[in-house]
Scaffold this motif. Sequence first.
Motif, PDB file in Angstrom:
ATOM      1  N   PRO A   1       0.785  -1.251   0.000  1.00 55.71           N
ATOM      2  CA  PRO A   1       0.000   0.000   0.000  1.00 55.71           C
ATOM      3  C   PRO A   1       0.812   1.293   0.000  1.00 55.71           C
ATOM      4  O   PRO A   1       0.226   2.371   0.065  1.00 55.71           O
ATOM      5  N   ASP A   2       2.144   1.218  -0.035  1.00 56.87           N
ATOM      6  CA  ASP A   2       2.976   2.426  -0.130  1.00 56.87           C
ATOM      7  C   ASP A   2       3.035   2.844  -1.591  1.00 56.87           C
ATOM      8  O   ASP A   2       3.688   2.173  -2.407  1.00 56.87           O
TER       9      ASP A   2
ATOM     10  N   SER B   1       2.894  -5.615   6.072  1.00 61.29           N
ATOM     11  CA  SER B   1       1.510  -5.357   5.654  1.00 61.29           C
ATOM     12  C   SER B   1       0.670  -6.622   5.598  1.00 61.29           C
ATOM     13  O   SER B   1      -0.432  -6.605   5.061  1.00 61.29           O
TER      14      SER B   1
ATOM     15  N   GLN C   1       1.168  -9.291   3.873  1.00 69.07           N
ATOM     16  CA  GLN C   1       1.224  -9.994   2.589  1.00 69.07           C
ATOM     17  C   GLN C   1       2.333 -11.039   2.670  1.00 69.07           C
ATOM     18  O   GLN C   1       3.510 -10.702   2.765  1.00 69.07           O
TER      19      GLN C   1
ATOM     20  N   ARG D   1       9.484  -6.822   3.645  1.00 68.12           N
ATOM     21  CA  ARG D   1       9.750  -5.371   3.707  1.00 68.12           C
ATOM     22  C   ARG D   1      10.911  -5.100   4.667  1.00 68.12           C
ATOM     23  O   ARG D   1      10.720  -4.561   5.763  1.00 68.12           O
TER      24      ARG D   1
END
Length: 397
Positions: free
Chosen positions: A12-13, A45, A47, A52
């Motif tokens: 979502p970034d 996130s 996912q 990340r």
Amino acid sequence: MHILVLSNLYPPDVLGGYELLARDVTQVLMHRGHTVEVLTTGLPSGQSSVTRTLRLARPFGRPAGRDRLRHVWAGLLNARATRAYLRTHAKPQVALVMSLRRLGLAPLRVLRQAGIPFVLTVNDDWPVAYSTGPSPRGRARLGQWLDEVLVPARTWKGLPTEHVLYLSEAVRRAVREAGAPLASGDVQSQGVDLSLFTPRAFRPMRPELRLLCVGRLHPSKAPEVALETLAVLRQRAVPATLTFVGEADAPSFQMALQQRARALGVEPLVTWAGKRPREQLPALYHEADVLLFLSRLEHEGQGLTYLEAMACGLPVVASPSGGAREFLERHDAARLVPVCSGEAFADELSALHGDPAAQEALAKRALDVVRAHARLDDYVRCLEGQLRHAVRRSSQR
């Protein structure tokens, strides 16, 4: 294939189209039966296929800087994070490298040491951030030497760059002329998901024009010209409203735009809709009468919102630059204004507003162009071919 997607940001970034394209490509490759994992930055996130653990040298939203200490530190952290990823995950056959702006090239050096080939996607001028130009002199030459010795995360030296996919001829020319040592590679237009962006039945423009601008509010996108267009139409007694879908990186810029709307006397006619999920965009395109596409960004790779609008049957009036101008001029799929000004846009809109036959012909032509030259499936198919070729070349060495 087992593919690793490497990117500075991943939804979502999101800053703009590059990050959305990374997700689109990932999903389509998975749908085609490939194993795809993502290595990027940001907070966890949820996912499972997205790791990340990478760090940006400088966060987006802050002015860009070339301070070496930040890049040294980010390079060390990102090299360590990439090695850790390779130790704890199955080794990918190939990596798909999206934008690495503000991330650095340290992960690429780790991939090279591990024998993992990679394909670069170049949709804007991000590779130039790691090049000092074709013939550096003086301080630039000294800076290049310091980077090569102390900050390898900021230099292409020693990295293979033969597998490159550019979004347009314009961005390929701009990047290579700026001195980035990338191969000529191939060019493929970015694509629209035609299962999401579907055409509406044709209808003429309303007596009160509903103008739409979609995208980040940024000086390079000339949103103030859209406001000026609305003011000129009002002066000419052409009723119209304007909706902005998107937000500014800096709140001060959006405040300046709102002040400009007040000064022009059009504030009641403007809607600031903010950033919207992509799934809501087709309905907005269907509801509008015309999309205004404005750009002053000469290294614009290609742009996406005008393609989405065209796929939805919405006429486009544009002042494009870079790859967007290249695409629209080649395919004659939008009404182009001679200069990026409110007067020029108002002239074009007034002429188009009174000609329903021209509106229908433009919408049909635009839809045919998108179907023939800007499908997401075609873009991913081209990338897939590049990835397979990189795997074959690597196995032959």
